[in-house]
Scaffold this active site. Structure first.
Site, PDB file in Angstrom:
ATOM      1  N   ALA A 267      42.205  76.579  44.106  1.00 48.61           N
ATOM      2  CA  ALA A 267      42.088  77.979  43.676  1.00 48.61           C
ATOM      3  C   ALA A 267      42.904  78.887  44.597  1.00 48.61           C
ATOM      4  O   ALA A 267      43.041  78.596  45.787  1.00 48.61           O
ATOM      5  CB  ALA A 267      40.624  78.398  43.683  1.00 48.61           C
ATOM      6  N   PRO A 268      43.504  79.958  44.035  1.00 47.33           N
ATOM      7  CA  PRO A 268      43.347  80.481  42.673  1.00 47.33           C
ATOM      8  C   PRO A 268      44.204  79.805  41.614  1.00 47.33           C
ATOM      9  O   PRO A 268      44.131  80.181  40.455  1.00 47.33           O
ATOM     10  CB  PRO A 268      43.729  81.949  42.821  1.00 47.33           C
ATOM     11  CG  PRO A 268      44.746  81.959  43.923  1.00 47.33           C
ATOM     12  CD  PRO A 268      44.307  80.889  44.884  1.00 47.33           C
ATOM     13  N   GLY A 269      45.070  78.834  41.990  1.00 48.84           N
ATOM     14  CA  GLY A 269      45.648  77.988  40.976  1.00 48.84           C
ATOM     15  C   GLY A 269      47.131  78.059  40.714  1.00 48.84           C
ATOM     16  O   GLY A 269      47.627  77.370  39.816  1.00 48.84           O
ATOM     17  N   GLY A 270      47.891  78.855  41.469  1.00 46.13           N
ATOM     18  CA  GLY A 270      49.324  78.965  41.207  1.00 46.13           C
ATOM     19  C   GLY A 270      50.042  77.627  41.299  1.00 46.13           C
ATOM     20  O   GLY A 270      50.882  77.295  40.449  1.00 46.13           O
ATOM     21  N   ASP A 289      38.223  72.523  44.213  1.00 42.49           N
ATOM     22  CA  ASP A 289      37.954  73.601  45.165  1.00 42.49           C
ATOM     23  C   ASP A 289      36.449  73.704  45.358  1.00 42.49           C
ATOM     24  O   ASP A 289      35.674  73.289  44.484  1.00 42.49           O
ATOM     25  CB  ASP A 289      38.517  74.939  44.671  1.00 42.49           C
ATOM     26  CG  ASP A 289      38.814  75.890  45.824  1.00 42.49           C
ATOM     27  OD1 ASP A 289      39.973  75.945  46.260  1.00 42.49           O
ATOM     28  OD2 ASP A 289      37.874  76.558  46.292  1.00 42.49           O
ATOM     29  N   ASP A 338      46.915  72.537  50.081  1.00 48.31           N
ATOM     30  CA  ASP A 338      47.268  73.896  50.519  1.00 48.31           C
ATOM     31  C   ASP A 338      46.012  74.421  51.199  1.00 48.31           C
ATOM     32  O   ASP A 338      45.150  75.029  50.565  1.00 48.31           O
ATOM     33  CB  ASP A 338      47.667  74.739  49.311  1.00 48.31           C
ATOM     34  CG  ASP A 338      48.198  76.106  49.706  1.00 48.31           C
ATOM     35  OD1 ASP A 338      48.221  76.404  50.917  1.00 48.31           O
ATOM     36  OD2 ASP A 338      48.561  76.887  48.823  1.00 48.31           O
ATOM     37  N   CYS A 391      49.802  79.044  54.666  1.00 42.45           N
ATOM     38  CA  CYS A 391      50.529  80.315  54.786  1.00 42.45           C
ATOM     39  C   CYS A 391      50.272  80.881  56.181  1.00 42.45           C
ATOM     40  O   CYS A 391      49.675  81.946  56.358  1.00 42.45           O
ATOM     41  CB  CYS A 391      50.125  81.304  53.684  1.00 42.45           C
ATOM     42  SG  CYS A 391      48.348  81.589  53.529  1.00 42.45           S
TER      43      CYS A 391
END
Length: 457
Positions: A267-270, A289, A338, A391
């Protein structure tokens, strides 16, 4: 010019004060609080609230330096309510060109009253008037001579974050990086290909330019007043919001039709959507998730884009239930992690992060990241690939996590793989030795780190 009634606190400032007070007392999701509060405001008022909250968070250090000569004690030693009133008032004076100085001072006084500091309205009035007159100009660090001090004071980044940046790119680039972090970030879309029926000319309908590094990216040059939901093609699933660096990370997966893919912490799924698009309709992405609310958002996106037959969604805490512990857990040619991180790489989008994190947090995030890598490693089949991404640019969450995982029992069958040969290719300017890195000041994208780890045959 904005017309404001003296003696009455405007609704946008009221919401801004409420959100900042909440954030200073207990850091959380500023964007969520603003969206909730904006429901009681009209469009322009909501946009002014967002501008003030994000403006104060981006310039908090500089505003504190400007206010310091007029206060007996530094701003951070004052009560939180007084801090909020002075920061919002001084932000209006220094950054809101449409607000007359008299209105900014008056509203600063009203803010103090609203926040329960009625006995300090005289102080607020006097300080803000002196700021408006620039009675005691502050001598600020010179950017060329002292770039790190400039980045910390003028660009308002905590010194420890500046040090982390400088360890990566040096002093001059750190100043440039911090300057970019205080600018409005681009809104980037990933376009669905092929486009849904009726949206073949979507690039012509949207006001934007093609991405510099990823062919499916479209960088909007104007932010939609009604939000991304108001853009043509949104309801028909013609695109999703995804920064260009995040789209570039997906290239490390080197996907082929027919592969089974696990997107852990999806999530959020990009990246789930990007993987499903690359794989095609006869493949499967398992998206996992732990957060139920975020998984609902992921499902909404999957359904909107029309990938429901390509994505299987699963709620699971991988730290408590490592892969292979459930009946039916299978293997995957590609696993993407991620991982949850400090978010230092998205300070430009979320300026609250710079004040909510501490250096000590990096170790806690890193421990969790290593644990998650160890948890998903069994899901990778022999000869398969595990992509680790965050990130964040801190060494503790980047190279050190990879090193710790490879030294662990779970990682003993893995090694760092090459980035060459991925299809499509990784943007050359984002390749840093064995890893992928992106930077806001170099690429106009978020700061990402990614490593491609390959399991022995």
């Amino acid at each position: 010019m904005t017309t404001e009634s003296p003696g009455r606190l405007t609704p946008d400032r009221r919401l801004a004060a409420e959100v900042l007070l909440r954030q200073f007392n207990r850091p959380g999701r500023v964007d969520h609080w603003l969206r909730e509060g904006a429901e009681r405001l009209d469009g322009p008022e909501a946009r002014r609230s967002w501008a003030r909250v994000y403006g104060v968070l981006r310039h908090r250090g500089h505003l504190g330096a400007v206010l310091r000569p007029y206060l007996r004690f530094p701003l951070e030693e004052q009560g939180v309510e007084l801090q909020v009133a002075l920061l919002l008032g001084s932000y209006d004076l220094l950054h809101m060109d449409t607000v007359p100085d008299r209105a900014a001072v008056d509203q600063g006084v009203e803010l103090a009253r609203f926040l329960g500091e009625g006995r300090k309205t005289g102080l607020v009035n006097a300080v803000l008037r002196r700021v408006s007159r620039d009675d005691k100009p502050v001598r600020l660090p010179d950017r060329d001579k002292s770039p790190l001090a400039w980045a910390s004071t003028v660009a308002s980044h905590p010194a420890w974050i500046v040090d982390e940046m400088a360890a990566r790119v040096g002093g001059a680039e750190t100043a440039q990086w911090c300057e970019v972090n205080n600018q409005e970030p681009p809104l980037t879309l990933c376009l669905r290909t092929p486009a849904p029926s009726g949206h073949d000319d979507l690039r012509g309908q949207l006001v934007g330019v093609p991405g510099e590094y990823v062919e499916d990216a479209l960088v909007l040059t104007e932010r939609p007043l009604g939000g991304v939901h108001a853009l043509p093609g949104f309801e028909d699933g013609a695109f999703w919001v995804q920064d260009e660096a995040a789209q570039a990370v997906c290239r490390l997966l080197d996907l082929r039709p027919g592969m089974r893919v696990l997107d852990a912490c999806a999530a959020p799924g990009g990246k789930t959507l990007a993987a499903a698009q690359k794989l095609g309709p006869r493949s499967l992405v398992v998206a996992v998730d732990v957060d139920e609310v975020r998984l609902r958002l992921l499902k909404e996106s999957v359904d909107r884009v029309g990938f429901s037959n390509r994505v299987a969604i699963q709620r699971r805490d991988l730290l408590l239930e490592p892969w292979t512990t459930r009946s039916g857990d299978g293997g995957f040619e590609v696993v993407l992690l991620d991982a949850p991180c400090s978010g230092l790489g998205v300070i430009r989008r979320h300026p609250d992060i710079r004040w909510a994190r501490t250096r000590e947090d990096l170790g806690r995030y890193a421990d969790r990241q290593v644990g998650l890598l160890e948890s998903v490693a069994p899901a990778v089949v022999a000869g398969g690939t595990l992509v680790y991404a965050v990130c964040s640019f801190s060494r503790a969450e980047n190279e050190e996590v990879v090193e710790r995982f490879l030294a662990s029992k779970a990682g003993r069958d893995f090694s760092i793989g090459t980035l060459k040969g991925c299809t499509p290719a990784i943007p050359e300017s984002m390749v840093d030795g064995e890893f992928m890195r992106s930077y806001p000041h170099r690429h106009g994208a978020d700061a990402f780190f990614a490593a491609r780890l390959e399991r022995d045959l």
